[in-house]
Design a protein around this motif. Sequence first.
Motif, mmCIF file in Angstrom:
data_model
loop_
_atom_site.group_PDB
_atom_site.id
_atom_site.type_symbol
_atom_site.label_atom_id
_atom_site.label_comp_id
_atom_site.label_asym_id
_atom_site.label_seq_id
_atom_site.Cartn_x
_atom_site.Cartn_y
_atom_site.Cartn_z
ATOM 1 N N PHE A 200 0.614 -1.057 0.032
ATOM 2 C CA PHE A 200 -0.334 0.273 0.363
ATOM 3 C C PHE A 200 0.962 1.869 -0.209
ATOM 4 N N ASN A 201 0.842 2.401 -0.565
ATOM 5 C CA ASN A 201 1.222 3.917 -0.619
ATOM 6 C C ASN A 201 1.953 3.885 1.310
ATOM 7 N N GLY B 101 3.107 6.234 2.304
ATOM 8 C CA GLY B 101 3.073 8.033 2.696
ATOM 9 C C GLY B 101 1.482 8.143 2.472
ATOM 10 N N PHE B 102 0.724 7.089 3.179
ATOM 11 C CA PHE B 102 -0.797 7.760 3.490
ATOM 12 C C PHE B 102 -1.064 7.804 4.749
ATOM 13 N N PRO B 103 -1.589 9.291 5.144
ATOM 14 C CA PRO B 103 -1.775 9.838 6.241
ATOM 15 C C PRO B 103 -2.610 9.344 6.578
ATOM 16 N N ALA B 104 -2.913 7.431 7.361
ATOM 17 C CA ALA B 104 -4.136 7.503 7.855
ATOM 18 C C ALA B 104 -2.757 6.853 9.299
ATOM 19 N N SER B 105 -3.512 6.697 10.628
ATOM 20 C CA SER B 105 -3.269 6.398 11.622
ATOM 21 C C SER B 105 -3.656 5.181 11.781
ATOM 22 N N GLU C 233 -7.201 4.721 12.266
ATOM 23 C CA GLU C 233 -8.007 4.743 11.260
ATOM 24 C C GLU C 233 -8.078 3.259 10.104
ATOM 25 N N VAL C 234 -6.615 3.712 9.837
ATOM 26 C CA VAL C 234 -6.946 2.157 9.095
ATOM 27 C C VAL C 234 -7.690 0.705 9.828
ATOM 28 N N ASN D 246 1.023 7.256 12.689
ATOM 29 C CA ASN D 246 1.003 6.883 11.407
ATOM 30 C C ASN D 246 1.112 5.585 10.553
ATOM 31 N N ILE D 247 0.525 5.262 9.800
ATOM 32 C CA ILE D 247 0.753 3.524 9.630
ATOM 33 C C ILE D 247 2.034 3.916 8.857
ATOM 34 N N ASP E 71 4.777 4.649 8.919
ATOM 35 C CA ASP E 71 5.875 5.111 10.338
ATOM 36 C C ASP E 71 6.148 4.253 10.903
ATOM 37 N N PHE F 26 -2.845 -4.442 9.991
ATOM 38 C CA PHE F 26 -3.833 -5.652 9.108
ATOM 39 C C PHE F 26 -4.136 -6.498 9.179
ATOM 40 N N ARG G 293 -7.389 -5.209 11.586
ATOM 41 C CA ARG G 293 -7.803 -4.672 10.818
ATOM 42 C C ARG G 293 -9.145 -5.991 10.210
ATOM 43 N N PHE H 164 -13.022 6.373 2.456
ATOM 44 C CA PHE H 164 -11.726 6.410 3.376
ATOM 45 C C PHE H 164 -10.954 5.606 2.790
ATOM 46 N N GLY I 50 -2.648 11.091 10.595
ATOM 47 C CA GLY I 50 -3.815 10.536 10.230
ATOM 48 C C GLY I 50 -5.190 10.728 9.361
ATOM 49 N N PHE I 51 -5.909 10.662 8.328
ATOM 50 C CA PHE I 51 -6.208 10.996 7.973
ATOM 51 C C PHE I 51 -8.000 12.546 8.247
ATOM 52 N N THR J 87 -5.486 15.458 8.616
ATOM 53 C CA THR J 87 -4.758 15.989 7.555
ATOM 54 C C THR J 87 -5.834 16.757 6.790
#
Lengths: 258, 279
Positions: A90-91, A93-97, A100-101, A140-141, A143, A153, A156, B163, B223-224, B227
Motif C-alpha cells: 500500500f502507499n 505515505g498514506f496519512p492514516a493513523s 483509522e486503518v 501513522n501507518i 511510520d 492489518f 483490521r 476513506f 491521521g487522515f 490531514t
Amino acid sequence: MTNSNTIIDLQNISFHYGDDYVLDDITFSIPEGAFVGLVGPNGSGKSTLIKIIFGLLKPQKGYVNIFGQRINKFHDWSKIGYVSQKANSFNSGFPASVFEVVSMGLTSKLGLFKFMKSSHRDAVHDALQLVGMNEYSSSNIGDLSGGQQQRVFIARALVSNPDILILDEPTVGVDANSTSDFYQLLGKLNRDNGITLLLVTHDIGTITDKVTHVACLNRSLHFHGETEEFEQFSDRDLSGFYGHHVHVLSHDHGHGGV
Amino acid sequence: MIQALWQFEFLQNAFLAGVLIGIIAPLLGVFIVVRRQALIADALSHITLAGIAASLLIGKYSSFWQGINPVYMGMAFSAAGSLFIEQLRKVYKHFEELAIPITLSGGIGLGVVFLSLADGFNSDLFNYLFGSVIAISRSDLVAVAVITVVVLVVVTLLYKELFFLSFDEEHAVVSGIRGKSIQFIFILLVAFVIAVSMQIVGVLLVSALMTLPVAASIRIAKGFKQTIGLSILFGELAVLGGLVLAYYLDIAPGGTIVLLSALILVAVLLFKRLKQRKS
C-alpha cells in the motif's frame, strides 16, 4: 471433517481462460477451528482460488458454499476477515493513523450512512490489543515496520469479529524475525480465540509445523488433509509437485503447542 | 476594507464564495491526492471552460439562454468529462495517465473554439482563465452554497467508504463496499466543485486549491482526519489572505491565492525540516 461445521466448501471448481486451465476440479473444505495452509508455487492458481472464494471471479464449473450458503446468496462479508499480500505494498505515505486503518475493518459491518459509536472504538482497541499494537494506535501507518504493519492489518481483519481469517501471502516483504512472531500470533489466534484460518503461501517449508491441515495446489489439488498425513506424503511426490526438491521439516505434533 | 465589505455586494460575494470554496476544494482534494489523481482537477477545469464557452455561444443566439448562469453548463461539461476520464482509463488500462492530457487538451480546444464563435475571446477568456472575483454574482454565490452543502453532506455520509476505497480499493471491494457507485458519486462532486471554484481562481489555477493545501498538511498531519482539518485550514488561510492582499495591493486575486498556498507549503516544509533536525 464431516463431524464439524464446514465454513468454506469448494466443490469441483474449474476455472480456465480459453483452453488454459488455471484450476482443474478443485474440491476441498475448511472445517471450523482449522488452521489450513494452502500451499503452491507461484502461478499455481492460489490467487485465482481466493478470488473465487470472495466471489470476484466466477468458476466455469463447480460451486462455492460459505457457511452453507451459495456464494451469490451470501452477503455477510464481515464474517470473513481478509489480509492481502497487497497490504505490504500500500502507499506507505498514506496519512492514516493505525486506529483509522483498523476502523476500516468495520466499514461493511456498520453499513452505509452509519457512524462509529464508542463500542466500535472499543472494538478497534481490543483488536489492536490482541495483536499487541494498541500502544501505536495514534501513529501513522507509514511510520511502522513491515511486521508491525502486517499486525495492524490482522487487527483490521479481526475487528469485525470474523469466524474465519483468510491470509494471502501475508509475510511477503516482512523480515524473518517478524515472520516467526507473526506465525506465533496466528497460532495463538487459532488456539486461544478459536478463529479458523486459511493461510495462502508459496513457502511450504515454514508452515507445516504451524497448521492443522494442508492443501497443495498446482492447478489441481495434489494433497489435502491433516498435517500428520501430509508428512507421510513422500518427498518424491512433493518434488514432482514443485518441480524441484523440497524438504519438509518434520515436527512433533499432538501436544497442542508450536 | 471592513467598511468596503459592508458597502459593496461584489466584495461580500467574493468573500463568502471564497470561504466556502476554501472548505470544499481542499476537502475533496485530500481524497484526490491520496489516490494519486492530483492532475484530474486540471483536466476537469479545462472541460468546464468548454462548458462555459458553450453556454456563452448558445446565449448569443437565444435570448432566453442568456438568463441562465453559464456555470451550470460548466458543471454539466465537467461531470460529463469526469465520466469520459473514467472511460478512457478503462480503454488505456496500462497508460491510465493518458486520460488526463486527452481530456485537458480536448477541453481547452473546444473551449477556445466556442469562445471565438461567441466573440468572447478578449475579455471573457481572460476572466475564465485566471478567475474574476469581481464578476461573482449573487446567483454564483447561491450555486457555490448549494454545492457546498451537497459536498459536506455526501462526504460525511460516505466518509468511511471513501476513506477505505482511497486506502486500498481492492480490499474495500472484497469487503463488500460498492466501489464503482461510490467512485462515480465522488467524481461528480469533484466536477461540481471545480466548476464553482474556477470563478475565483480560474481554469489554470483551480487545481492548486485542491492540491497545494493537501500537499502541505500531508507532511505534518497525524491521521487522515487531521490531514483533512489542516488542509481546510491552509485552504482558508490562502483564500482569505489572498483576497485581502489582492484588495490592498491591487493585484490579481487568483494568482495571489495560489502563491499564498505555495508559501504556506514552503513554510510547512521548512518547519518539518527544522523539527526533524531537532529530534
